[in-house]
Design a protein around this motif. Structure first.
Motif, PDB file in Angstrom:
ATOM      1  N   UNK A 198      -5.761  -1.556  -2.181  1.00 55.03           N
ATOM      2  CA  UNK A 198      -6.713  -2.207  -1.278  1.00 55.03           C
ATOM      3  C   UNK A 198      -6.760  -3.716  -1.532  1.00 55.03           C
ATOM      4  N   UNK A 199      -6.740  -4.078  -2.841  1.00 56.41           N
ATOM      5  CA  UNK A 199      -6.774  -5.512  -3.194  1.00 56.41           C
ATOM      6  C   UNK A 199      -5.526  -6.219  -2.671  1.00 56.41           C
ATOM      7  N   UNK A 200      -4.370  -5.561  -2.806  1.00 56.77           N
ATOM      8  CA  UNK A 200      -3.121  -6.150  -2.310  1.00 56.77           C
ATOM      9  C   UNK A 200      -3.163  -6.311  -0.800  1.00 56.77           C
ATOM     10  N   UNK A 201      -3.715  -5.270  -0.179  1.00 58.81           N
ATOM     11  CA  UNK A 201      -3.835  -5.311   1.291  1.00 58.81           C
ATOM     12  C   UNK A 201      -4.653  -6.518   1.714  1.00 58.81           C
ATOM     13  N   UNK A 202      -5.774  -6.735   1.008  1.00 58.12           N
ATOM     14  CA  UNK A 202      -6.639  -7.875   1.348  1.00 58.12           C
ATOM     15  C   UNK A 202      -5.950  -9.189   1.013  1.00 58.12           C
ATOM     16  N   UNK A 203      -5.260  -9.201  -0.134  1.00 58.42           N
ATOM     17  CA  UNK A 203      -4.603 -10.441  -0.574  1.00 58.42           C
ATOM     18  C   UNK A 203      -3.512 -10.883   0.388  1.00 58.42           C
ATOM     19  N   UNK A 204      -2.802  -9.894   0.948  1.00 53.33           N
ATOM     20  CA  UNK A 204      -1.722 -10.242   1.900  1.00 53.33           C
ATOM     21  C   UNK A 204      -2.296 -10.347   3.306  1.00 53.33           C
ATOM     22  N   UNK A 205      -3.189  -9.394   3.626  1.00 53.37           N
ATOM     23  CA  UNK A 205      -3.725  -9.320   4.986  1.00 53.37           C
ATOM     24  C   UNK A 205      -4.600 -10.509   5.344  1.00 53.37           C
ATOM     25  N   UNK A 206      -5.389 -10.994   4.351  1.00 52.58           N
ATOM     26  CA  UNK A 206      -6.327 -12.079   4.652  1.00 52.58           C
ATOM     27  C   UNK A 206      -5.614 -13.383   5.044  1.00 52.58           C
ATOM     28  N   UNK A 207      -4.662 -13.869   4.210  1.00 55.82           N
ATOM     29  CA  UNK A 207      -3.968 -15.098   4.642  1.00 55.82           C
ATOM     30  C   UNK A 207      -3.210 -14.889   5.948  1.00 55.82           C
TER      31      UNK A 207
END
Ligand code: ADP
Length: 445
Positions: free
Chosen positions: A183-192
């Motif tokens: 989930x953290x990776x998803x947010x880290x990639x998805x957010x930018x």
């Protein structure tokens, strides 16, 4: 718009703000989602352990007799239980056979300990041999491979109520941690990526919404350039005339008169231009209040046709009017402006109609509107120019118009007056056959 630095900067700034604000909103909602997912998973882990340990606790307590000693009935109830001093092999064959089979799954364990913390028996694989201190309730421990485990320790009592020792039920948090890492990776990639996407969309949206502003900005610039150009012509003519007169010594009476006539004519043109520009800009800003009074269109048309009769004689054009209504038609508005509107149309018709032609002004009624047609048999207007002739300073044939004294503001003013009276002005025309300008004005109730 792409070449204009100011508009590009504003567009970029808008897109930046949009991406920034959306970035903050996305980050906040991502954080809240992450916390909610983490909480609900954690809650599920604890609930499961609580229910398993509670069931075991209730089942086993009645079977315990002597502190620190596991009765055979307990061992029978928990197949695969391995005493601390024995070496046991994997109990996976037993998995699923018992009602508490959940603790026999991979990643779960069940431990019995003396009150001192000394291990008595183990079911499953305990990750942290070194941990000796025991405390009742929840604990999170870390295995030698870095995997986290959540465990609950409960104090067991024998049937007569004396403390027997502790029971620990634990499970691996690997699945939980893996889930949150994903989930953290998803947010880290998805957010930018989301912010870049929003920035791009913002740039496109800003461009779309700024287009009409840019068009009106361009029109304003064009208008200013045209106005300056139009004003320059009479100013330059006056200067040239005066400079020419200064070079002649002495000036004869006739030359003085000629010079003054040129200056007066150019000055009149200049004054008319300034007056027209002022009128248009006031109508744009709606600061030119319409003097509302009832105006009789029948009288207006008849009077104007009579006034312009002088021009008609000079050019041998048949100027007539047809009042096709039996009653007087009244509109609410400014009589001077309405008169300007119709006279602009009639003078144009006279100017663009060759000698021998006809100009007819027709007044008729169409339901709640009055229609004034100014019809001529003149040169006509090509379809491509029919929409443009209402633009400020637009002239189909600038040389001819300039020759007739036109500045290209006549129709722009006429349409502005019609619109400020809640009416409209349209044109129908055929080249070499003639034109009809139609004014539509709402009648007084
Ligand atoms: P101008 O002062 O040059 O006449 P207008 O705004 O009144 O400016 O008219 C714009 C242009 O429309 C004119 O230059 C002329 O070419 C064209 N036009 C206007 N009225 C007529 C008409 N009745 N017949 C043909 N052309 C016309």
């Amino acid at each position: 718009m792409h070449q204009n630095k100011l508009f590009n900067q504003t567009r970029g700034r808008l897109a930046g703000w949009y991406a920034g604000v959306m970035g903050v909103i996305l980050s906040l909602s991502g954080l809240v989602t992450y916390q909610m997912v983490a909480y609900s998973h954690w809650h599920a882990v604890e609930q499961e352990l609580e229910s398993v340990s509670g069931t075991l606790h209730d089942n086993l307590e009645s079977k315990l007799r002597q502190p620190g000693k596991l009765e055979p009935s307990v061992e029978a109830a928990l197949p695969g239980l391995c005493a601390a001093n024995q070496s046991c092999i994997s109990q996976s064959d037993n998995a699923g056979r018992h009602i508490l089979g959940i603790v026999q799954q991979n990643g779960y364990y069940l431990r019995f300990l003396e009150q001192s913390g000394q291990a008595i028996a183990l079911l499953g694989q305990y990750p942290n041999e070194a941990s000796a201190d025991i405390q009742e309730g929840w604990q999170t421990v870390k295995g030698s491979d870095g995997t986290r485990y959540q465990q609950i320790s409960l104090l067991l009592k024998t049937a007569d109520g004396t403390s027997w020792g502790y029971m620990q039920v634990g499970r691996s948090l690997k699945e939980y941690d893996d889930h949150l890492t994903t989930l953290r990776w998803l947010f880290l990639i998805g957010l930018p990526a989301g912010i870049v996407l929003v920035g791009g969309t913002g740039w496109w949206l800003a461009g779309m919404s700024m287009r009409p502003i840019y068009q009106s900005y361009e029109r304003m610039q064009q208008f200013t350039a045209d106005a300056a150009h139009e004003l320059r012509t009479p100013v330059a003519a006056i200067r040239a005339t005066v400079e020419a007169a200064q070079d002649i010594h002495p000036l004869s009476e006739a030359e003085v008169q000629d010079t003054l006539a040129v200056v007066a004519r150019q000055n009149k043109r200049l004054a008319q231009l300034v007056q027209d520009l002022l009128l248009l800009s006031r109508m744009d800003q709606q600061t030119h209040p319409i003097k509302h009074s009832a105006c009789c269109l029948n009288d207006l048309v008849v009077d104007l046709v009579e006034e312009l009769f002088v021009l008609e004689i000079a050019k041998a054009i048949k100027l007539t009017h047809q009042i096709r209504v039996n009653e007087p038609l009244f509109v609410m508005g400014d009589e001077a402006q309405l008169s300007r509107l119709i006279s602009n149309l009639i003078t144009n018709a006279l100017q663009y109609t060759p000698d021998g032609g006809k100009v007819t002004v027709i007044l008729e009624r169409d339901d709640h509107h009055a229609l004034i047609h100014v019809q001529d048999t003149g040169i006509g207007i090509a379809p491509a120019n029919q929409t443009r002739i209402f633009d400020r300073f637009y002239r189909v044939n600038s040389d001819r118009s300039r020759h007739t004294g036109g500045s290209g503001l006549g129709l722009a003013i006429a349409r502005a007056i019609a619109r400020s009276h809640q009416g409209d002005l349209k044109v129908q025309s055929r080249v070499n056959e003639g034109s009809t300008f139609i004014v539509r004005l709402p009648l007084k109730d």
